[in-house]
Design an enzyme around this catalytic site. Structure first.
Site, short mmCIF file in Angstrom:
data_model
loop_
_atom_site.label_atom_id
_atom_site.label_comp_id
_atom_site.label_asym_id
_atom_site.label_seq_id
_atom_site.Cartn_x
_atom_site.Cartn_y
_atom_site.Cartn_z
N GLY A 169 60.52 17.11 -46.01
CA GLY A 169 59.08 16.87 -46.13
C GLY A 169 58.45 17.34 -44.84
O GLY A 169 58.61 18.49 -44.44
N GLU A 170 57.83 16.42 -44.13
CA GLU A 170 57.19 16.74 -42.86
C GLU A 170 57.60 15.63 -41.88
O GLU A 170 57.18 14.49 -42.04
CB GLU A 170 55.67 16.80 -43.08
CG GLU A 170 54.86 17.01 -41.85
CD GLU A 170 55.18 18.32 -41.14
OE1 GLU A 170 55.23 19.36 -41.81
OE2 GLU A 170 55.41 18.29 -39.92
N SER A 171 58.41 16.00 -40.90
CA SER A 171 59.00 14.97 -40.04
C SER A 171 57.92 14.18 -39.28
O SER A 171 58.07 12.97 -39.07
CB SER A 171 60.01 15.58 -39.07
OG SER A 171 59.40 16.58 -38.30
N CYS A 190 66.59 18.56 -43.84
CA CYS A 190 65.43 19.28 -43.30
C CYS A 190 64.60 18.37 -42.37
O CYS A 190 65.05 18.08 -41.27
CB CYS A 190 64.62 19.89 -44.43
SG CYS A 190 63.66 21.28 -43.88
N ILE A 201 63.11 25.83 -46.28
CA ILE A 201 61.62 25.79 -46.27
C ILE A 201 61.17 25.25 -44.91
O ILE A 201 61.42 24.09 -44.60
CB ILE A 201 61.09 24.86 -47.39
CG1 ILE A 201 61.63 25.29 -48.76
CG2 ILE A 201 59.56 24.85 -47.40
CD1 ILE A 201 61.36 24.29 -49.87
N HIS A 245 67.73 22.16 -48.29
CA HIS A 245 67.37 21.11 -49.25
C HIS A 245 68.28 21.13 -50.48
O HIS A 245 67.89 21.68 -51.52
CB HIS A 245 65.95 21.37 -49.79
CG HIS A 245 64.86 21.20 -48.80
ND1 HIS A 245 64.19 20.02 -48.62
CD2 HIS A 245 64.29 22.08 -47.95
CE1 HIS A 245 63.26 20.16 -47.71
NE2 HIS A 245 63.30 21.41 -47.27
N GLU A 297 68.55 18.88 -52.48
CA GLU A 297 67.81 18.13 -53.52
C GLU A 297 66.87 19.03 -54.31
O GLU A 297 66.35 18.62 -55.34
CB GLU A 297 67.06 16.94 -52.90
CG GLU A 297 65.81 17.25 -52.09
CD GLU A 297 66.08 17.67 -50.64
OE1 GLU A 297 67.20 18.10 -50.32
OE2 GLU A 297 65.12 17.58 -49.84
N1 GLN Z 1 59.91 21.78 -40.22
C1 GLN Z 1 59.45 20.67 -40.99
C2 GLN Z 1 59.14 19.48 -40.08
O1 GLN Z 1 58.92 19.57 -38.96
C3 GLN Z 1 60.47 20.24 -42.02
C4 GLN Z 1 60.36 21.09 -43.25
C5 GLN Z 1 61.01 20.54 -44.46
O2 GLN Z 1 61.48 19.39 -44.52
N2 GLN Z 1 61.03 21.35 -45.48
O3 GLN Z 1 59.08 18.38 -40.52
#
Ligand code: GLN
Length: 283
Positions: free
Chosen positions: A58-60, A91, A157, A246, A248
């Site tokens: 997702g987005e860390s 990710c 991604i 990923h 998933e």
């Molecule tokens: N680079 C993203 C982040 O900083 C992570 C991307 C992802 O989970 N697909 O969270």
């Protein structure tokens, strides 16, 4: 025995993980009877009911912010670093489990930690530069009937890379502290001998994405490829596992199957060690 596996469900691809966990457990139960229970984790009580945890992609930065607001950041650090329960980050989840992360957003972000590595947050570029690549994952031989296992389709991604395996430290990664735009995780000590044993001083590199030279060599072109070269995209340190890609977002449950096997072993080991430790205290 029922083993409870949670998926942190604050943001990102948690529903996809749950779907593959279900599929993986069905394939495993056919081989060995084991009851699994899966749940979305949004509260401390839910987290505390888990034997193992997945932190999704997702987005860390967003996951860390929501975790802090939901008072989950410290319980997550306890889960991974104090109780040392099996945890897998994909990710954004890998970024959160790193002890050090660079190219973080302005103002930084919180990390959970647990893996003695430094990740580079957006190593593989922007959303539009997403790609898929076949990965050789020898550890999948325990769930695949074919030797060597079929390549796994890695989905990347805005993916991070493990740019450095750090020397193990019982306290914070102070060598990392002074680097510009790098954040580090706070240190926590394993709670007891059982948690200590689930820890490892050693980070195993489980997968690399071959560099350009190796990709050309694989296609039969006459180039010298260093087998050690390439980007680290899967690591494991004791009970803590991280992948840049990923699984998933594929239909392939093999990594989930393998990880559930690892979880089962870890839970059984921790139980027998706890029994031994109690026996020692009583006698
Ligand atoms: N680079 C993203 C982040 O900083 C992570 C991307 C992802 O989970 N697909 O969270």
């Amino acid at each position: 025995m029922t083993i409870t596996v949670g998926v942190l469900a604050l943001q990102g691809a948690f529903a996809e993980h749950l779907k593959l966990l279900q599929a993986a457990s069905r394939s495993l139960v056919a081989k060995q009877p084991q009851t699994w229970s899966f749940l979305e984790v949004r509260t401390q009580a839910q987290l505390e009911s888990c034997d193992a945890l997945i932190i999704p992609g997702g987005e860390s930065t967003a996951i860390a912010l929501v975790a802090a607001r939901s008072n989950l950041l410290e319980p997550l650090r306890d889960f991974v670093k104090v109780h040392r329960k099996p945890t897998w980050g994909t990710c954004a989840g890998l970024i959160l489990l790193a002890e050090s992360a660079n190219r973080t957003k302005q103002g930084g972000q919180e990390l959970i930690g647990g893996l003695d590595v430094r990740v580079n947050r957006n190593h593989f570029g922007r959303q539009t530069e997403s790609f898929q690549a076949g990965l050789e994952l020898p550890f999948l031989s325990s769930v695949d009937n074919i030797e060597p296992p079929q390549p796994f389709q890695g989905v990347f991604i805005r993916a991070p890379v493990v740019e450095k395996v750090l020397p193990h430290s019982d306290s914070i990664q102070s060598g990392e502290q002074k680097k510009e735009d790098t954040v580090i995780a706070p240190s926590r000590q394993p709670e007891n001998i059982v948690a200590q044993k689930a820890m490892s001083d050693h980070v195993d590199v489980l997968a690399k994405l071959p560099g350009r030279a190796a990709r050309l060599a694989n296609r039969g072109l006459d180039v010298a490829a260093d087998p050690d070269a390439g980007d680290i995209v899967a690591v494991r340190q004791g009970n803590v596992f991280g992948t840049s890609f990923h699984p998933e977002l594929t239909e392939d449950p093999r990594i989930h199957m393998w990880w559930l096997q690892q979880v089962q072993e870890a839970v059984e080991k921790a139980q027998s060690e706890t029994t031994l430790a109690v026996d020692k205290m009583v006698n």
